[in-house]
Scaffold this active site. Structure first.
Site, short mmCIF file in Angstrom:
data_model
loop_
_atom_site.label_atom_id
_atom_site.label_comp_id
_atom_site.label_asym_id
_atom_site.label_seq_id
_atom_site.Cartn_x
_atom_site.Cartn_y
_atom_site.Cartn_z
N ASN A 16 0.83 -1.22 0.00
CA ASN A 16 0.00 0.00 0.00
C ASN A 16 0.85 1.25 0.00
O ASN A 16 0.50 2.25 -0.62
CB ASN A 16 -0.97 -0.03 1.18
N ILE A 108 -1.58 -0.80 17.90
CA ILE A 108 -2.71 0.02 18.34
C ILE A 108 -2.18 1.39 18.78
O ILE A 108 -1.16 1.49 19.47
CB ILE A 108 -3.46 -0.67 19.50
N HIS A 128 -8.00 -0.38 6.67
CA HIS A 128 -8.37 -1.63 7.34
C HIS A 128 -9.04 -2.57 6.33
O HIS A 128 -9.94 -2.14 5.59
CB HIS A 128 -9.31 -1.34 8.51
C1 GAR Z 1 -3.17 -4.51 4.57
O1 GAR Z 1 -4.01 -5.57 4.22
C2 GAR Z 1 -3.82 -3.61 5.59
O2 GAR Z 1 -5.19 -3.45 5.41
C3 GAR Z 1 -3.55 -4.38 6.86
O3 GAR Z 1 -2.21 -4.80 6.72
C4 GAR Z 1 -1.95 -5.05 5.33
C5 GAR Z 1 -0.66 -4.34 4.95
O4 GAR Z 1 -0.24 -4.69 3.66
N1 GAR Z 1 -3.73 -3.55 8.01
C6 GAR Z 1 -4.43 -3.91 9.09
O5 GAR Z 1 -4.90 -5.03 9.21
C7 GAR Z 1 -4.55 -2.86 10.18
N2 GAR Z 1 -5.64 -3.17 11.06
P1 GAR Z 1 1.02 -3.96 3.00
O6 GAR Z 1 2.14 -3.96 4.04
O7 GAR Z 1 1.35 -4.78 1.80
O8 GAR Z 1 0.60 -2.56 2.65
#
Ligand code: GAR
Length: 214
Positions: A16, A108, A128
């Protein structure tokens, strides 16, 4: 005029973050990522940031917990408070971003971190991988997939929301839905991630727009 500055908080792969980098570079997001902070020194997102020429730093909780046994709750709480205080001091005192985007930040954020940010009027948003009111907290992708396969929900998705003290419960800026179908966890995960890469970009554009409107 200088573009608004964005601080991105990550913990892992950083796909992301990559979407944010690409869309800042293309000009679709009218902002500049000035710094990336990771809660893990092993996060691949740090590599992505460096490749894009963005300064990074690591802020790890385990450094603060070092030598404190799990059973010593008071000392752990104190260490956690110090972790929050140091992080907020770096952000408000040094980096001074216009907005903060949590893109896969897995810790958190409690009120001792959020209150000073609100006072400093620095908005903070989070991505999220579930719909509002569903599957707050960790492993949301797995839990939503299971609920879908068990016939308990017929939709899933992701959201970008303002961060408040209650985990994954702040006002949503962007919500994206997909229908449940019979598929493996890996397929569901891939569809959620593809959706997130759009949502994080749209959410960041939206928070910048709301910032300019103030
Ligand atoms: C994503 O799926 C994001 O929504 C989740 O971690 C992943 C990070 O992916 N975040 C949570 O669950 C927060 N509550 P990335 O490191 O490839 O961006």
């Amino acid at each position: 005029m200088a573009l608004p500055s964005i601080l991105v908080l990550i913990s892992g792969n950083g796909s992301n973050l990559q979407a944010l980098i690409d869309n800042c570079n293309s000009g679709k997001i009218p902002g500049k990522i000035i710094h990336v902070i990771s809660s893990s020194s092993k996060a691949y997102g740090l590599e992505r940031a460096s490749q894009a020429g963005i300064p990074t730093m690591t802020h790890e909780l385990k450094t603060y917990y070092r030598g404190i046994p799990k059973e010593n709750k008071d000392a752990r709480d104190e260490a956690r408070a110090k972790f929050n205080k140091d992080l907020v001091n770096i952000i408000i005192g040094k980096l001074k971003p216009d907005v903060i985007v949590c893109a896969g930040w897995m810790l958190i954020l409690s009120s001792d971190f959020l209150k000073p940010l609100h006072q400093a009027k620095i908005p903070i948003i989070n991505l999220h991988p579930a719909l509002p009111g569903q599957f707050e907290g960790t492993n949301a992708i797995e839990r939503s997939w299971k609920a879908g396969q068990d016939g308990l929900v017929d939709k899933g998705g992701c959201m970008v929301h303002y961060v408040i003290e209650e985990v994954d419960k702040g006002t949503p800026l962007i919500v994206k839905e997909i229908d449940v179908k019979k598929e493996s966890l890996e397929e569901w995960e891939a569809r959620i991630h593809a959706l997130e890469h759009e949502a994080i970009v749209e959410g960041t554009i939206e928070v910048l727009k709301q910032l300019n409107a103030k």
